[in-house]
Design a protein around this motif. Structure first.
Motif, PDB file in Angstrom:
ATOM      1  N   SER A  43     -76.761 102.428 -47.116  1.00  0.00           N
ATOM      2  CA  SER A  43     -75.503 102.562 -46.371  1.00  0.00           C
ATOM      3  C   SER A  43     -74.470 101.513 -46.761  1.00  0.00           C
ATOM      4  CB  SER A  43     -75.775 102.477 -44.866  1.00  0.00           C
ATOM      5  OG  SER A  43     -76.349 101.224 -44.521  1.00  0.00           O
ATOM      6  N   ASN A  44     -74.917 100.294 -47.067  1.00  0.00           N
ATOM      7  CA  ASN A  44     -73.983  99.195 -47.319  1.00  0.00           C
ATOM      8  C   ASN A  44     -73.939  98.735 -48.771  1.00  0.00           C
ATOM      9  OD1 ASN A  44     -73.710  99.250 -44.536  1.00  0.00           O
ATOM     10  ND2 ASN A  44     -75.088  97.523 -44.196  1.00  0.00           N
ATOM     11  N   GLY A  45     -74.942  99.124 -49.549  1.00  0.00           N
ATOM     12  CA  GLY A  45     -75.053  98.623 -50.912  1.00  0.00           C
ATOM     13  C   GLY A  45     -75.957  97.403 -50.963  1.00  0.00           C
ATOM     14  N   PHE A  46     -76.543  97.166 -52.127  1.00  0.00           N
ATOM     15  CA  PHE A  46     -77.478  96.052 -52.280  1.00  0.00           C
ATOM     16  C   PHE A  46     -76.793  94.711 -52.065  1.00  0.00           C
ATOM     17  CE2 PHE A  46     -79.561  92.837 -54.956  1.00  0.00           C
ATOM     18  CZ  PHE A  46     -80.862  92.913 -54.494  1.00  0.00           C
ATOM     19  N   PHE A  47     -75.643  94.522 -52.679  1.00  0.00           N
ATOM     20  CA  PHE A  47     -74.995  93.214 -52.645  1.00  0.00           C
ATOM     21  C   PHE A  47     -74.400  92.891 -51.278  1.00  0.00           C
ATOM     22  CE2 PHE A  47     -74.804  94.478 -57.160  1.00  0.00           C
ATOM     23  CZ  PHE A  47     -75.564  93.447 -57.684  1.00  0.00           C
ATOM     24  N   ALA A  48     -73.926  93.899 -50.570  1.00  0.00           N
ATOM     25  CA  ALA A  48     -73.320  93.661 -49.256  1.00  0.00           C
ATOM     26  C   ALA A  48     -74.360  93.468 -48.160  1.00  0.00           C
ATOM     27  CB  ALA A  48     -72.394  94.819 -48.886  1.00  0.00           C
ATOM     28  N   THR A  49     -75.598  93.823 -48.451  1.00  0.00           N
ATOM     29  CA  THR A  49     -76.670  93.660 -47.465  1.00  0.00           C
ATOM     30  C   THR A  49     -77.235  92.250 -47.546  1.00  0.00           C
ATOM     31  OG1 THR A  49     -77.286  96.001 -47.599  1.00  0.00           O
ATOM     32  CG2 THR A  49     -78.933  94.490 -46.725  1.00  0.00           C
ATOM     33  N   ARG A  50     -77.302  91.574 -46.414  1.00  0.00           N
ATOM     34  CA  ARG A  50     -77.873  90.233 -46.355  1.00  0.00           C
ATOM     35  C   ARG A  50     -79.308  90.298 -45.830  1.00  0.00           C
ATOM     36  NH1 ARG A  50     -74.544  87.068 -42.266  1.00  0.00           N
ATOM     37  NH2 ARG A  50     -75.118  88.957 -41.098  1.00  0.00           N
ATOM     38  N   VAL A  51     -80.076  89.293 -46.180  1.00  0.00           N
ATOM     39  CA  VAL A  51     -81.434  89.204 -45.645  1.00  0.00           C
ATOM     40  C   VAL A  51     -81.398  89.184 -44.124  1.00  0.00           C
ATOM     41  CG1 VAL A  51     -83.435  87.672 -45.407  1.00  0.00           C
ATOM     42  CG2 VAL A  51     -82.483  88.142 -47.671  1.00  0.00           C
ATOM     43  N   GLU A  52     -80.397  88.517 -43.570  1.00  0.00           N
ATOM     44  CA  GLU A  52     -80.265  88.461 -42.114  1.00  0.00           C
ATOM     45  C   GLU A  52     -80.046  89.850 -41.516  1.00  0.00           C
ATOM     46  OE1 GLU A  52     -79.446  84.521 -43.806  1.00  0.00           O
ATOM     47  OE2 GLU A  52     -78.718  86.547 -44.271  1.00  0.00           O
ATOM     48  N   ASP A  53     -79.339  90.711 -42.244  1.00  0.00           N
ATOM     49  CA  ASP A  53     -79.123  92.083 -41.772  1.00  0.00           C
ATOM     50  C   ASP A  53     -80.440  92.856 -41.744  1.00  0.00           C
ATOM     51  OD1 ASP A  53     -76.366  91.552 -41.700  1.00  0.00           O
ATOM     52  OD2 ASP A  53     -76.121  92.181 -43.792  1.00  0.00           O
ATOM     53  N   ILE A  54     -81.223  92.682 -42.800  1.00  0.00           N
ATOM     54  CA  ILE A  54     -82.522  93.358 -42.865  1.00  0.00           C
ATOM     55  C   ILE A  54     -83.421  92.865 -41.740  1.00  0.00           C
ATOM     56  CG2 ILE A  54     -84.599  93.688 -44.272  1.00  0.00           C
ATOM     57  CD1 ILE A  54     -82.777  93.330 -46.751  1.00  0.00           C
ATOM     58  N   ALA A  55     -83.408  91.556 -41.518  1.00  0.00           N
ATOM     59  CA  ALA A  55     -84.231  90.979 -40.452  1.00  0.00           C
ATOM     60  C   ALA A  55     -83.834  91.537 -39.091  1.00  0.00           C
ATOM     61  CB  ALA A  55     -84.098  89.458 -40.462  1.00  0.00           C
ATOM     62  N   GLU A  57     -82.327  94.398 -38.441  1.00  0.00           N
ATOM     63  CA  GLU A  57     -82.683  95.819 -38.373  1.00  0.00           C
ATOM     64  C   GLU A  57     -84.178  96.000 -38.130  1.00  0.00           C
ATOM     65  OE1 GLU A  57     -82.120  99.917 -38.416  1.00  0.00           O
ATOM     66  OE2 GLU A  57     -80.549  98.382 -38.511  1.00  0.00           O
ATOM     67  N   ALA A  58     -84.987  95.148 -38.764  1.00  0.00           N
ATOM     68  CA  ALA A  58     -86.447  95.247 -38.631  1.00  0.00           C
ATOM     69  C   ALA A  58     -86.983  94.483 -37.423  1.00  0.00           C
ATOM     70  CB  ALA A  58     -87.119  94.727 -39.896  1.00  0.00           C
ATOM     71  N   ARG A  59     -86.107  93.715 -36.762  1.00  0.00           N
ATOM     72  CA  ARG A  59     -86.479  92.915 -35.594  1.00  0.00           C
ATOM     73  C   ARG A  59     -87.529  91.864 -35.936  1.00  0.00           C
ATOM     74  NH1 ARG A  59     -86.503  97.277 -30.519  1.00  0.00           N
ATOM     75  NH2 ARG A  59     -84.369  98.014 -30.859  1.00  0.00           N
ATOM     76  N   VAL A  60     -87.252  91.159 -37.033  1.00  0.00           N
ATOM     77  CA  VAL A  60     -88.100  90.039 -37.434  1.00  0.00           C
ATOM     78  C   VAL A  60     -87.190  88.874 -37.803  1.00  0.00           C
ATOM     79  CG1 VAL A  60     -89.936  91.545 -38.300  1.00  0.00           C
ATOM     80  CG2 VAL A  60     -88.153  90.742 -39.871  1.00  0.00           C
ATOM     81  N   ALA A  61     -87.783  87.729 -38.056  1.00  0.00           N
ATOM     82  CA  ALA A  61     -87.015  86.569 -38.491  1.00  0.00           C
ATOM     83  C   ALA A  61     -86.672  86.697 -39.975  1.00  0.00           C
ATOM     84  CB  ALA A  61     -87.821  85.296 -38.261  1.00  0.00           C
ATOM     85  N   PRO A  62     -85.542  86.137 -40.417  1.00  0.00           N
ATOM     86  CA  PRO A  62     -85.214  86.173 -41.847  1.00  0.00           C
ATOM     87  C   PRO A  62     -86.328  85.608 -42.725  1.00  0.00           C
ATOM     88  CG  PRO A  62     -83.296  85.500 -40.589  1.00  0.00           C
ATOM     89  CD  PRO A  62     -84.445  85.557 -39.619  1.00  0.00           C
ATOM     90  N   ALA A  63     -87.004  84.568 -42.245  1.00  0.00           N
ATOM     91  CA  ALA A  63     -88.100  83.989 -43.030  1.00  0.00           C
ATOM     92  C   ALA A  63     -89.203  85.008 -43.280  1.00  0.00           C
ATOM     93  CB  ALA A  63     -88.667  82.765 -42.310  1.00  0.00           C
ATOM     94  N   THR A  64     -89.397  85.924 -42.337  1.00  0.00           N
ATOM     95  CA  THR A  64     -90.427  86.953 -42.494  1.00  0.00           C
ATOM     96  C   THR A  64     -90.051  87.935 -43.597  1.00  0.00           C
ATOM     97  OG1 THR A  64     -90.960  86.757 -40.147  1.00  0.00           O
ATOM     98  CG2 THR A  64     -91.768  88.717 -41.278  1.00  0.00           C
ATOM     99  N   VAL A  65     -88.761  88.215 -43.736  1.00  0.00           N
ATOM    100  CA  VAL A  65     -88.306  89.111 -44.806  1.00  0.00           C
ATOM    101  C   VAL A  65     -88.657  88.518 -46.165  1.00  0.00           C
ATOM    102  CG1 VAL A  65     -86.303  90.206 -45.878  1.00  0.00           C
ATOM    103  CG2 VAL A  65     -86.459  90.055 -43.381  1.00  0.00           C
ATOM    104  N   TYR A  66     -88.483  87.207 -46.305  1.00  0.00           N
ATOM    105  CA  TYR A  66     -88.852  86.550 -47.559  1.00  0.00           C
ATOM    106  C   TYR A  66     -90.368  86.509 -47.739  1.00  0.00           C
ATOM    107  CZ  TYR A  66     -84.048  84.894 -48.186  1.00  0.00           C
ATOM    108  OH  TYR A  66     -82.691  84.824 -48.382  1.00  0.00           O
ATOM    109  N   ALA A  67     -91.074  86.146 -46.680  1.00  0.00           N
ATOM    110  CA  ALA A  67     -92.527  85.972 -46.780  1.00  0.00           C
ATOM    111  C   ALA A  67     -93.248  87.291 -47.018  1.00  0.00           C
ATOM    112  CB  ALA A  67     -93.059  85.308 -45.509  1.00  0.00           C
ATOM    113  N   VAL A  68     -92.800  88.339 -46.346  1.00  0.00           N
ATOM    114  CA  VAL A  68     -93.490  89.631 -46.414  1.00  0.00           C
ATOM    115  C   VAL A  68     -92.911  90.533 -47.500  1.00  0.00           C
ATOM    116  CG1 VAL A  68     -94.024  91.739 -45.130  1.00  0.00           C
ATOM    117  CG2 VAL A  68     -94.144  89.514 -43.989  1.00  0.00           C
ATOM    118  N   GLY A  69     -91.582  90.528 -47.621  1.00  0.00           N
ATOM    119  CA  GLY A  69     -90.939  91.460 -48.543  1.00  0.00           C
ATOM    120  C   GLY A  69     -90.475  90.865 -49.846  1.00  0.00           C
TER     121      GLY A  69
END
Length: 214
Positions: A43-55, A57-69
């Motif tokens: 919806s937003n593009g790869f570059f416009a999407t921030r890790v914080e946005d993914i976190a 949306e997934a209802r997790v901490a940004p650190a979890t996005v790095y650790a898990v994904g």
């Protein structure tokens, strides 16, 4: 002593159940992160999407996005892996391998590419849009494209094995023609630019490929 043994067994059962719950939670968390990345990249593009946005949306901490994904690039790579190993690809390969009619082989190839496009077209668009501006995405796209084209090598070889190719059409030319009609660009032109349904695009591309190859 018997009572003590029984207590230990019960503790072991509880520990196993706890481990299973943790594993299930970890798998659900990972999938939620992947799903969130796919939605936001599309919806937003790869570059416009921030890790914080993914976190968020997934209802997790940004650190979890790095650790898990593995962060944004890790998630993009995971999505590409899921696309290029989709079950329909293996089933299409298996189907093509046993067919003995040239038109049936082309129909199976057209159907398989349409099914992959229906399921993974959004990821393809993201990768194609990102690759020209990002070296890691470009490398991932090159690897995915190699897998994609090798599928057409299977189709071309099967057509050659049953003497189904038009006279004068060698294996390399057959692969190029299959890529022209069933690679990235043709479906996007038919569907995104012309407004056709995937089914209409599949039939038209199949007709053109048949005329060019058989």
């Amino acid at each position: 002593m018997k009572g003590s043994t029984g207590d230990k067994s019960g503790a072991g059962d509880k520990g196993g159940a706890s481990n299973n719950r943790r594993a299930e939670y970890a798998a659900l968390t990972r999938q939620a992160i992947i799903d969130a990345a796919r939605k936001l990249f599309s919806s937003n593009g790869f570059f416009a999407t921030r890790v914080e946005d993914i976190a968020a949306e997934a209802r997790v901490a940004p650190a979890t996005v790095y650790a898990v994904g593995g962060g944004k690039h890790g998630l993009l790579h995971t999505l590409i892996q899921q696309w290029t190993t989709a079950p329909v690809i293996a089933s299409t390969y298996a189907h093509v391998a046993v067919l003995t009619d040239a038109e049936a082989i082309l129909r199976a190839t057209a159907s398989g590419t349409r099914e992959v496009r229906a399921e993974w077209g959004d990821v393809m668009r993201v990768v194609l849009a990102t690759a020209p501006h990002d070296a890691r995405a470009a490398q991932a796209l090159a690897e995915a494209t190699d897998v994609y084209r090798k599928g057409f090598v299977r189709t071309a070889r099967r057509l050659a094995d049953i003497d189904g190719l038009r006279q004068g059409t060698d294996l390399d030319l057959a692969v190029d023609v299959l890529w022209f009609y069933f690679g990235y660009a043709s479906y996007f032109t038919c569907v995104d630019e012309n407004g056709w349904s995937l089914e209409r695009a599949e039939q038209w591309l199949l007709d053109q490929a048949r005329a060019a190859l058989l």
